[in-house]
Design an enzyme around this catalytic site. Structure first.
Site, mmCIF file in Angstrom:
data_model
loop_
_atom_site.group_PDB
_atom_site.id
_atom_site.type_symbol
_atom_site.label_atom_id
_atom_site.label_comp_id
_atom_site.label_asym_id
_atom_site.label_seq_id
_atom_site.Cartn_x
_atom_site.Cartn_y
_atom_site.Cartn_z
ATOM 1 N N GLY A 72 1.421 -22.193 -12.322
ATOM 2 C CA GLY A 72 1.446 -20.796 -12.756
ATOM 3 C C GLY A 72 2.674 -20.464 -13.597
ATOM 4 C CG ASN A 121 -3.903 -16.212 -12.787
ATOM 5 O OD1 ASN A 121 -4.726 -15.911 -13.649
ATOM 6 N ND2 ASN A 121 -2.719 -15.622 -12.698
ATOM 7 C CG ASP A 160 -7.940 -22.471 -1.920
ATOM 8 O OD1 ASP A 160 -7.043 -21.979 -1.213
ATOM 9 O OD2 ASP A 160 -8.783 -21.789 -2.528
ATOM 10 C CB SER A 199 6.929 -8.525 -5.256
ATOM 11 O OG SER A 199 6.840 -7.428 -6.112
ATOM 12 C CB ALA A 200 10.857 -5.149 -6.874
ATOM 13 C CB THR A 201 5.528 -4.449 -5.031
ATOM 14 O OG1 THR A 201 4.589 -3.419 -4.838
ATOM 15 C CG2 THR A 201 5.143 -5.612 -4.161
ATOM 16 C CE1 TYR A 217 1.180 -10.016 -5.352
ATOM 17 C CE2 TYR A 217 2.348 -8.004 -5.975
ATOM 18 C CZ TYR A 217 2.301 -9.387 -5.879
ATOM 19 O OH TYR A 217 3.369 -10.139 -6.301
ATOM 20 C CE LYS A 240 3.638 -11.886 -3.393
ATOM 21 N NZ LYS A 240 3.625 -13.338 -3.351
ATOM 22 C CG PHE A 244 13.708 -6.233 -9.329
ATOM 23 C CD1 PHE A 244 14.125 -6.963 -8.209
ATOM 24 C CD2 PHE A 244 13.719 -4.857 -9.234
ATOM 25 C CE1 PHE A 244 14.545 -6.321 -7.031
ATOM 26 C CE2 PHE A 244 14.151 -4.206 -8.068
ATOM 27 C CZ PHE A 244 14.558 -4.942 -6.981
ATOM 28 C CG LEU A 248 5.442 -2.793 -20.948
ATOM 29 C CD1 LEU A 248 4.448 -1.859 -21.628
ATOM 30 C CD2 LEU A 248 6.725 -2.029 -20.613
ATOM 31 N NE ARG A 265 0.316 0.847 -13.918
ATOM 32 C CZ ARG A 265 0.830 -0.325 -14.270
ATOM 33 N NH1 ARG A 265 0.108 -1.177 -14.960
ATOM 34 N NH2 ARG A 265 2.059 -0.650 -13.928
#
Ligand code: NAD
Ligand code: UDP
Length: 330
Positions: free
Chosen positions: A10, A35, A58, A124-126, A148, A152, A177, A199, A289
């Site tokens: 990836g 992916n 997998d 992730s920062a999420t 998602y 995490k 980030f 983006l 969004r």
């Protein structure tokens, strides 16, 4: 030392594999190519002159995963494999929970069975949700707004529980980030199929004429110019962060933000892209969004202090390299 890299074909994984090989480490990749593409392996070889061992398996297939641990003498695992599209995770949450959680649990069970105790995990920062203040530090409250992100956060919890039960595990949770940019060779990078969610891939598709216009999601945020602010980090710096985490002598369970510490608005990023690449990006302001936050950027002082992490690449580099990759591969 042999490193198992899950999701090594990836975007972030492939850059990290290059760094591992250049550092003289042996690499085993497991990736089901859901992916990514197999030709990444050739490109890695072209850049490094070295081969990796590749298993197209997998992580949810426990028998096959076990066979890798049985055959290879793995010293440490860098765990990138996972599904990562926020919008898709809202439409097909069970697939996300199944893939990301089952895959990780299988991996940890194998590690336990074969006594492999070091793992670096892509978070992730999420997981910070909508932070009350900025910059974001690792001890800020955690929450998520989509499946998602929840996978995490759940994996972070699983890792913490595992460490609690057996503190001979050595675990680094890296909260990324916004990774953008590409390898300097132009051979590795990110170019998603279809309409991108993020983006930079979208900007690049407009620049190459594949999409007509960039929709800017909201210009009424409480930011410098009203557009959303994020902390964009070059994928090569992110990869470097993994090398430092791998070599970190301090053991235990560690959590680090990996960002630059600088916030950049959508308009600032677009302007930088236009300037350094000498292209015009057709754009229009549209509504917000759903689920987006005003601003998000990292405090990187912990990673700097404990890992010696310092970003080497600028926003100019990120814009040049992202475009260079896509121009080279179209
Ligand atoms: P990517 O999709 O390019 O790479 C992930 C790889 O994992 C792909 O090659 C895919 O084929 C593989 N994979 C997925 N599920 C698998 C499974 N069950 N078994 C085997 N292989 C599987 O994504 P990326 O951008 O390189 O992200 C790597 C990791 O970093 C992911 O876990 C992602 O959630 C996380 N992350 C990414 C970002 C980002 O913006 N790119 C930000 C924060 C965190
Ligand atoms: N964004 C945008 N148009 C797009 C994609 C993203 O204006 O086509 C904005 C988005 O609202 C956010 C920023 O760009 O403010 C970064 O979005 P991205 O999806 O790349 O990262 P994330 O929001 O997940 O941090």
């Amino acid at each position: 030392m042999k490193i198992l890299v899950t999701g090594g074909c990836g975007y972030i994984g492939s850059h990290t594999v290059v760094d591992l090989l250049n550092d003289g480490l042996e690499v085993v990749i497991v990736d089901n190519l859901v992916n990514s593409k197999r030709d990444v392996l050739e490109k890695i070889k072209k850049i490094t002159g070295k081969c990796v061992t590749f298993y197209e398996y997998d992580l949810c297939d426990m028998e096959k995963l076990d066979s890798i641990f049985k055959k290879e003498s793995i010293s440490a695992v860098i765990h990138f494999a996972g599904l990562k599209a926020v919008g898709e995770s809202v439409s097909i949450p069970l697939k996300y929970y199944q893939n990301n959680l089952t895959g990780t649990i299988n991996l940890l069970l194998c590690m336990q069975k074969y006594n492999v105790k070091k793992i670096i995990f892509s978070s992730s920062a999420t997981v910070y949700g909508n932070p009350k203040t900025l910059p974001i530090k690792e001890d800020f409250p955690l929450s998520t707004t989509n499946p998602y992100g929840t996978t995490k956060l759940m994996i972070e919890t699983i890792l913490k529980d595992l460490y609690q039960s057996d503190n001979s595990f050595d675990i680094a949770i890296l909260r990324y980030f916004n990774p953008i940019g590409a390898h300097k060779s132009g051979l590795l990078g990110e170019d998603p199929n279809g309409i991108p969610n993020n983006l930079m891939p979208y900007i690049v598709k407009v620049a190459t004429g594949k999409l007509p216009v960039l929709n800017i999601f909201g210009a009424d945020y409480k930011t410098v110019d009203g557009t959303g602010v994020r902390d964009y980090i070059h994928v090569l710096d992110l990869s470097y962060g993994h090398m430092l985490a791998l070599k970190n002598k301090k053991t235990g369970l560690k959590i680090y933000n990996l960002g630059t510490g600088k916030g950049t608005s959508v308009l600032e990023l677009v302007t930088m892209f236009e300037t350094v690449n000498k292209v015009k990006i057709n754009k229009k302001i549209v509504g917000r969004r759903e689920g987006d936050i005003d601003a998000c950027y990292a405090s990187c002082s912990l990673a700097e202090r404990e890992l010696g992490f310092k970003c080497r690449y600028t926003l100019e580099d990120m814009c040049l390299d992202s475009y260079n990759y896509v121009k080279n591969n179209n």
